[in-house]
Design an enzyme around this catalytic site. Structure first.
Site, PDB file in Angstrom:
ATOM      1  N   LYS A  95       0.888  -1.159   0.000  1.00  0.00           N
ATOM      2  CA  LYS A  95       0.000   0.000   0.000  1.00  0.00           C
ATOM      3  C   LYS A  95       0.924   1.206   0.000  1.00  0.00           C
ATOM      4  O   LYS A  95       1.608   1.466   0.996  1.00  0.00           O
ATOM      5  CB  LYS A  95      -0.880  -0.016   1.258  1.00  0.00           C
ATOM      6  CG  LYS A  95      -1.712   1.252   1.470  1.00  0.00           C
ATOM      7  CD  LYS A  95      -2.637   1.106   2.686  1.00  0.00           C
ATOM      8  CE  LYS A  95      -3.443   2.362   2.953  1.00  0.00           C
ATOM      9  NZ  LYS A  95      -4.394   2.188   4.069  1.00  0.00           N
ATOM     10  N   GLU A 112      -3.356   7.110   2.198  1.00  0.00           N
ATOM     11  CA  GLU A 112      -3.691   7.292   3.610  1.00  0.00           C
ATOM     12  C   GLU A 112      -2.449   7.362   4.491  1.00  0.00           C
ATOM     13  O   GLU A 112      -2.339   6.690   5.518  1.00  0.00           O
ATOM     14  CB  GLU A 112      -4.628   6.170   4.078  1.00  0.00           C
ATOM     15  CG  GLU A 112      -5.922   6.140   3.289  1.00  0.00           C
ATOM     16  CD  GLU A 112      -6.924   5.102   3.782  1.00  0.00           C
ATOM     17  OE1 GLU A 112      -6.503   4.064   4.298  1.00  0.00           O
ATOM     18  OE2 GLU A 112      -8.134   5.360   3.631  1.00  0.00           O
ATOM     19  N   ASP A 135     -14.606   2.528  -1.373  1.00  0.00           N
ATOM     20  CA  ASP A 135     -14.035   1.757  -0.282  1.00  0.00           C
ATOM     21  C   ASP A 135     -14.994   0.747   0.339  1.00  0.00           C
ATOM     22  O   ASP A 135     -15.529   0.998   1.411  1.00  0.00           O
ATOM     23  CB  ASP A 135     -13.549   2.730   0.804  1.00  0.00           C
ATOM     24  CG  ASP A 135     -12.584   2.068   1.764  1.00  0.00           C
ATOM     25  OD1 ASP A 135     -12.286   0.891   1.563  1.00  0.00           O
ATOM     26  OD2 ASP A 135     -12.133   2.744   2.706  1.00  0.00           O
ATOM     27  N   GLU A 184     -16.374  -4.242   7.663  1.00  0.00           N
ATOM     28  CA  GLU A 184     -16.112  -2.912   8.206  1.00  0.00           C
ATOM     29  C   GLU A 184     -17.309  -1.979   8.029  1.00  0.00           C
ATOM     30  O   GLU A 184     -17.642  -1.210   8.930  1.00  0.00           O
ATOM     31  CB  GLU A 184     -14.879  -2.334   7.494  1.00  0.00           C
ATOM     32  CG  GLU A 184     -14.578  -0.900   7.865  1.00  0.00           C
ATOM     33  CD  GLU A 184     -13.364  -0.338   7.135  1.00  0.00           C
ATOM     34  OE1 GLU A 184     -12.703  -1.089   6.378  1.00  0.00           O
ATOM     35  OE2 GLU A 184     -13.065   0.853   7.320  1.00  0.00           O
TER      36      GLU A 184
END
Ligand code: BDP
Length: 709
Positions: free
Chosen positions: A295, A299, A373, A401
């Site tokens: 990644k 973020e 997402d 999530e």
């Protein structure tokens, strides 16, 4: 190792315990008796009811053949033999003239055959892994009511990398994990090898999963130190016989953090040399190490862009380090930047599309199913089909999530199926599924990753029904054409027993559950309406977070007059990232499927949708439908009480009560908020929210699980 608590046994124990309790009750001062053991769900779908001593023979010898044989001995009824496990190259099989080339190196054939003058059940493949998958296919066949006399199975996986991604931190916390702490006891590894690791491997192998990324994509450099490499190697040793490779998430700045280099610029030969040495070191400890997942520049994670280099520079540099060992790099396309005012849904495409064809051949770009997402529903990611010269792998999120955590019953099969079946419009007949299976392309890397929902909870996933999401991920990665409903049925049969009425009911519940969560969290293409940080519960009013795209108001754009994100030409024009035939549909609110309407359009509350209702009335109607469906799930489950063991039934019944309460909370909080904006009355007969908006806004859950740290 897997607890095979039989219902009758449990009942006997309960009866005895009950009698003792009665006796003890006579003496008021007696200590309370501990509860009778109940089924705890540990056995997953591998609940062999008729374990016996079937005659199982292996021709040849390897750890993989041994575990295949042991599994069959454990799971087959005593009358099932003889079963022979043999490689396709075995001379004894030559007279059978089996067609084995299309099986590749992981496929299997399971059928009746005469070998050496005896009628046997043959399990074969070109490799021992293929035979292991065949053994599990035979058990599944029997566990779903198939007969051994007529067994005739042949299958090969559609994609090569079928991987779980664990977002597990080195301190044992699982990011977005709702089933306890990490399975990996990092501290006591490599010395202590919890027997649970074997059962984890068995479960994965049984559904064809052949790799596992052990650590969080928000990675710590420490995972790459000798201390932790030795621990990963110990897990790799346990998993190897089951055909499962380990992979690690790599922190791009590790050469600086661990190696003391000044820069991790992928174009800097020193950084590249550091990675090469690191890869060599890992492969010395784990000769079949799978490779790295990265990644980067997302973020807050470091990446090549920090140095003005591209994702291609970064990925190819790492790919070069693992290439001599046969490793791969899975480079995530989940990128968006706070400095970029562009619609977040567009950013990954803008950044990656120009890189098509530039990645090394052992790089695969890992793309989330949708452009934002892991929402309860998203249109398929526009990168699928748009990078024909680059292998793309799917990333699904198995952990829920944004779908009610582990407590809500939401079967993800329909979500996976919907995405995989979506037509890209780029080439005739092309679907997301055919993109990721590499159909029509030159042979290349292919794969599917699922963000795991597994923790150290006794039932692995926090509820019995969450086990189905692990199961369906594996089965669809093996064969994306299987279908959510068929997989639900086979899971239900193996998990609860082969009772047709029970299977029908459980399957219906599972299929209905996905649309329910969409309905009660926000239907019609709304997305990202979740409370901050932990994402537990509603927060559509949130508007004060630093980055605009972290705020739910960024996504729904609701005001007095209307609601929705205009992604047509008059808005962000995200629709232009789809093939023209698809973009044309999304350009027109009249043609856009109702399920995706507000993802692409900002419309007046009074807009009349295809059902004849106004947008506002339709939204409210769907909230109510979602709540009603959950009530129905709860009632359906209560009818199954006589058919399901007490341990699993009670826990699920309690969770359905939680889900119903939370569905009502979602509905009421959302409706209260929308009404504060649109000032519209509720449609006739609709129940008003229980509390006022301020009450919902005041709810706070500082210890909700899974929050990153
Ligand atoms: C988001 C999660 C975050 C992950 C991120 C990712 O909230 O915890 O780190 O995805 O996929 O959904 O990298």
């Amino acid at each position: 190792m897997v607890a095979e608590e039989r219902w009758e046994d449990a009942m006997k124990v309960r009866a005895v315990a009950g009698a003792i309790a009665l006796l003890l009750g006579l003496f008021a001062s007696a200590p309370p008796i501990t509860a009778a053991p109940v089924d705890d769900g540990y056995a997953l779908w591998l609940r062999y009811v008729s374990a016996g001593n079937a005659a199982v023979e292996t021709r040849g010898d390897s750890p993989t053949l041994a575990v295949a044989r042991d599994e069959l001995r454990r799971g087959l009824p005593g009358t099932a033999g003889p079963v022979v496990l043999a490689r396709a190259s075995d001379a004894a099989l030559a007279p059978l003239r089996l067609r084995t080339t299309s099986l590749g190196d992981e496929g299997y054939i399971v059928r009746r055959a005469t070998i050496g003058g005896r009628m046997v059940t043959l399990v074969t493949g070109n490799s021992d892994r293929g035979i292991l998958y065949g053994a599990f296919a035979l058990l599944r066949h029997l566990g779903t009511g198939g007969s051994i006399e007529r067994v005739d199975l042949a299958s090969a996986p559609a994609v090569r990398l079928r991987l779980l991604n664990h977002w597990d931190n080195l301190d044992g916390q699982v990011e977005r994990g709702y089933a306890g702490r990490s399975l990996w006891d990092w501290w006591n590894l490599p010395d202590v090898k919890d027997p649970r690791y074997v059962d984890y491997a068995r479960a994965n192998a049984s559904i064809g999963i052949n790799g596992t990324v052990l650590n969080n994509v928000n990675a710590r450099a420490e995972s790459l130190t000798p201390f932790y490499i030795a621990k990963a190697a110990a897990l790799a040793d346990v998993f190897r016989p089951y055909g499962i490779k380990v992979y690690l998430s790599a922190r791009f700045s590790a050469p600086v953090e661990l190696g003391g280099l000044k820069s991790a610029d992928p174009r800097d030969p020193e950084a590249a040399a550091w990675w090469k040495a690191k890869a060599d070191e890992i492969y010395r400890a784990i000769p079949d190490f799978g490779g790295f997942l990265v990644k980067a520049n997302s973020e807050g994670q470091p990446g090549p862009r920090d140095y003005g280099a591209t994702h291609v520079d970064g990925a190819n540099m790492l790919a070069g380090a693992v290439k001599p060992h046969g490793g791969v790099v899975m480079w995530r396309a989940f990128v968006y930047a706070d400095t970029d005012p562009e619609d977040r849904a567009k950013q990954a495409y803008i950044e990656f599309k120009p890189l098509d064809g530039k990645f090394a051949d052992n790089v695969i770009v890992q793309v989330k199913n949708g452009a934002i997402d892991f929402q309860p529903r998203e249109p398929f990611h526009p990168l699928f089909g748009a990078m024909p010269a680059t292998p793309l792998m799917m990333e699904f999120q198995i952990t829920k999530e944004y779908l009610g955590f582990a407590s809500h019953l939401v079967y993800l099969g329909p979500l996976f199926e919907e995405v995989l079946d979506a037509r890209t419009g780029r080439r005739v007949g092309e679907t997301v599924s055919s993109v990721i299976t590499g159909e029509g392309a030159r042979p290349r890397l292919t794969g599917m990753a699922g963000v795991a929902n597994i923790g150290d909870a006794r039932d692995w996933t926090g509820s019995t029904f969450n086990q189905a999401n692990w199961y369906v991920f594996g089965r669809m990665a093996w064969d994306p054409g299987l279908g959510a409903e068929a997989i639900a049925r086979e899971w239900a049969a193996q998990t609860f027993g082969n009772d047709p009425a029970l299977i029908d009911r459980v399957t219906r519940m599972m299929i209905a559950s996905r649309e329910a969560v969409v309905d009660y969290t926000g239907a019609l293409g709304l997305a990202h309406l979740f409370a901050t940080g932990h994402h537990y519960g509603p927060g559509p009013w949130i508007a004060d977070l630093k980055r605009p795209e972290w705020n739910p108001v960024y996504y729904h754009r609701a005001d007095r007059n209307g609601i929705g994100f205009d992604r047509t030409r008059s808005g962000s024009n995200a629709i232009s990232q789809y093939a023209p035939s698809i973009a044309r549909i999304y350009a027109d609110p009249g043609k856009t499927p109702l399920e995706e309407l507000l993802w692409f359009h900002h419309l007046p509350w009074t807009y009349r949708v295809s059902t004849g209702r106004t947008l506002w009335a339709e939204l409210v109607w769907r909230y109510d439908r979602g709540v009603a469906t959950v009530g129905d799930l709860r009632r359906q489950w209560s009818t199954l009480k006589p058919k399901v063991d007490a341990g699993r039934w009670e826990k699920q019944a309690a969770l359905l009560r939680v889900q119903e309460r939370e569905a009502i909370w979602w509905r009421d909080a959302s409706i209260a908020y929308w009404m504060s904006l649109n000032q519209l009355p509720l449609p006739d007969g609709v129940r008003p929210p229980e509390h006022d908006l301020e009450w919902y806004k005041a709810q706070s859950f500082p210890f909700a699980p899974g929050n990153p740290h």
